[in-house]
Design a protein around this motif. Structure first.
Motif, PDB file in Angstrom:
ATOM      1  N   UNK A 151     -96.016   4.216   7.325  1.00 45.98           N
ATOM      2  CA  UNK A 151     -97.309   4.821   7.663  1.00 45.98           C
ATOM      3  C   UNK A 151     -97.235   5.498   9.022  1.00 45.98           C
ATOM      4  N   UNK A 152     -96.503   4.908   9.962  1.00 47.37           N
ATOM      5  CA  UNK A 152     -96.322   5.522  11.282  1.00 47.37           C
ATOM      6  C   UNK A 152     -95.462   6.784  11.170  1.00 47.37           C
ATOM      7  N   UNK A 153     -94.407   6.694  10.361  1.00 46.58           N
ATOM      8  CA  UNK A 153     -93.527   7.836  10.164  1.00 46.58           C
ATOM      9  C   UNK A 153     -94.274   9.019   9.570  1.00 46.58           C
ATOM     10  N   UNK A 154     -94.972   8.789   8.456  1.00 45.25           N
ATOM     11  CA  UNK A 154     -95.596   9.907   7.767  1.00 45.25           C
ATOM     12  C   UNK A 154     -96.813  10.446   8.520  1.00 45.25           C
ATOM     13  N   UNK A 155     -97.487   9.593   9.278  1.00 49.90           N
ATOM     14  CA  UNK A 155     -98.585  10.091  10.107  1.00 49.90           C
ATOM     15  C   UNK A 155     -98.060  11.059  11.158  1.00 49.90           C
ATOM     16  N   UNK A 156     -96.943  10.712  11.792  1.00 50.43           N
ATOM     17  CA  UNK A 156     -96.381  11.610  12.803  1.00 50.43           C
ATOM     18  C   UNK A 156     -95.814  12.871  12.161  1.00 50.43           C
ATOM     19  N   UNK A 157     -95.125  12.716  11.026  1.00 49.88           N
ATOM     20  CA  UNK A 157     -94.604  13.890  10.323  1.00 49.88           C
ATOM     21  C   UNK A 157     -95.726  14.870   9.969  1.00 49.88           C
ATOM     22  N   UNK A 158     -96.821  14.321   9.452  1.00 45.38           N
ATOM     23  CA  UNK A 158     -97.938  15.183   9.059  1.00 45.38           C
ATOM     24  C   UNK A 158     -98.587  15.836  10.266  1.00 45.38           C
ATOM     25  N   UNK A 159     -98.595  15.137  11.402  1.00 40.50           N
ATOM     26  CA  UNK A 159     -99.143  15.741  12.624  1.00 40.50           C
ATOM     27  C   UNK A 159     -98.338  16.981  13.016  1.00 40.50           C
ATOM     28  N   UNK A 160     -97.016  16.867  12.995  1.00 40.50           N
ATOM     29  CA  UNK A 160     -96.183  18.013  13.352  1.00 40.50           C
ATOM     30  C   UNK A 160     -96.263  19.112  12.288  1.00 40.50           C
ATOM     31  N   UNK A 161     -96.387  18.723  11.015  1.00 41.84           N
ATOM     32  CA  UNK A 161     -96.567  19.726   9.961  1.00 41.84           C
ATOM     33  C   UNK A 161     -97.867  20.499  10.157  1.00 41.84           C
ATOM     34  N   UNK A 162     -98.914  19.768  10.553  1.00 43.01           N
ATOM     35  CA  UNK A 162    -100.207  20.408  10.826  1.00 43.01           C
ATOM     36  C   UNK A 162    -100.058  21.442  11.931  1.00 43.01           C
ATOM     37  N   UNK A 163     -99.367  21.083  12.979  1.00 45.57           N
ATOM     38  CA  UNK A 163     -99.192  22.000  14.097  1.00 45.57           C
ATOM     39  C   UNK A 163     -98.439  23.257  13.664  1.00 45.57           C
ATOM     40  N   UNK A 164     -97.442  23.090  12.833  1.00 44.72           N
ATOM     41  CA  UNK A 164     -96.644  24.230  12.379  1.00 44.72           C
ATOM     42  C   UNK A 164     -97.433  25.138  11.447  1.00 44.72           C
TER      43      UNK A 164
END
Length: 352
Positions: A174-187
């Motif tokens: 959950x920590x991994x995918x939350x951070x991944x999605x945050x960076x995907x959002x930024x991109x």
């Protein structure tokens, strides 16, 4: 430099230390919490700086438009230019599947980022608190030679493994995918602000917020209490699959510096002091607190309780770019011991 900031999770273990540092630097802080009761507790804990504080209520961080009103602020007050996000979903109890465990962490993060993009044009930076769970490969904790993790590393767990694995794997994922999605959002969204993510390991240290019982401790301090303060001399030396730590006060320092250092924008930081084992902690406790001699595991003093090849973390980036100086393990353990023993003493007095 930011003048007014929004801080989610300000009533928590990490959030309260960030709040203390912001207030001490003269910032005006709006604290997003789930209930007015939690807001009132912040006012009480920081009564001397009450005039720098405001409270906004966000009952459910995974609800649609959860942060819309919070990020807009109060009419007549200056707008925010920095947002600190430390809040996490309230509970994972009574979930029917790991999907229900994973999605709240992701939704809570994306709700915040979306709200800032849509409703807070003045915000220049969002600082998101994650976890080393998004960095470390927990299926390979030891190797030869020992692995040294950096900000370039990501936990390799897959979505399928997270969905079908045990709850501990789902939590880390959950920590991994939350951070991944945050960076995907930024991109993908290219918002008007930049993002900083901070990934701490086991976070321990004295409390800044008030609690009335040992049972109210945050997870890492509670584990420390159970394994090192409330055990026996003869108990086996504890082991957990987390081989690095950070003092909560140093983490809070990194948070504030991530706000004021321009070069921190769109950077990921692993905020870690050093490697540790529970033998290290128990040795310090037994040497400095004789009253714990029968409550703290003895083990093999002076030796390492970590497995051969235990991983470590390179903290050079956070030290160089944010100029964070980490406390010694001895200072952290002594300060947290004084804090926890004081809480225990007050709890006993309240019961008599």
């Amino acid at each position: 430099m930011a003048q007014r900031v929004l801080l989610t999770g300000a009533n928590g273990f990490i959030g309260s230390h960030i709040l203390a540092k912001l207030l001490d630097r003269g910032f005006s802080v709006c604290c997003a919490v789930r209930t007015q009761e939690k807001g009132d507790k912040i006012f009480k804990d920081f009564a001397a700086q009450r005039d720098q504080l405001a409270i906004t209520i966000v009952p459910d961080i995974v609800a649609s438009e959860a942060y819309r009103d919070a990020v807009q602020g109060t009419p007549g007050t200056p707008p925010f230019d920095t947002v600190f996000h430390t809040a996490s979903p309230f509970t994972y109890q009574n979930v029917g599947s790991n999907i229900e465990f994973l999605e709240p962490a992701i939704k809570g993060t994306l709700n915040l980022l979306r709200a800032v993009k849509d409703h807070a044009p003045s915000v220049k930076r969002v600082i998101w608190t994650g976890s080393c769970a998004s960095v470390i490969d927990y299926d390979n904790l030891a190797s030869h030679p020992p692995r040294t993790y950096t900000e370039a590393d990501w936990n390799p767990v897959t979505w399928e493994e997270a969905v079908h694995g045990d709850s501990s794997k789902a939590y880390r994922a959950s920590k991994l995918f939350a951070e991944r999605e945050a960076w995907n959002f930024m991109k993908q969204e290219e918002p008007h602000y930049d993002l900083v993510t901070l990934c701490p390991p086991a976070t321990i240290g004295p409390l800044r917020h008030s609690i009335s019982s040992i049972s109210d401790l945050n997870e890492s301090n509670a584990r420390l209490w159970k394994l090192c303060f409330d055990s026996t001399k003869e108990a086996p030396m504890p082991y957990i699959p987390v081989h690095t730590y950070v003092d909560v006060r140093d983490l809070a320092d990194a948070q504030v510096k991530a706000m004021i250092v321009p070069e921190a924008g769109n950077q990921r930081f692993v905020v870690c002091a050093r490697q540790f084992g529970f033998q290290d902690i128990c040795d310090i406790l037994r040497a400095r607190f004789p009253e714990l001699s029968e409550r703290t595991p003895f083990g093999k003093p002076g030796t390492s309780s970590l497995p051969p090849g235990a991983y470590t973390i390179d903290n050079s980036k956070v030290k160089q770019l944010l100029e964070v100086e980490f406390r010694s393990l001895d200072e952290t353990v002594v300060d947290v011991a004084r804090c926890l023993l004081d809480i225990e003493q007050h709890e006993k007095q309240a019961q008599n």
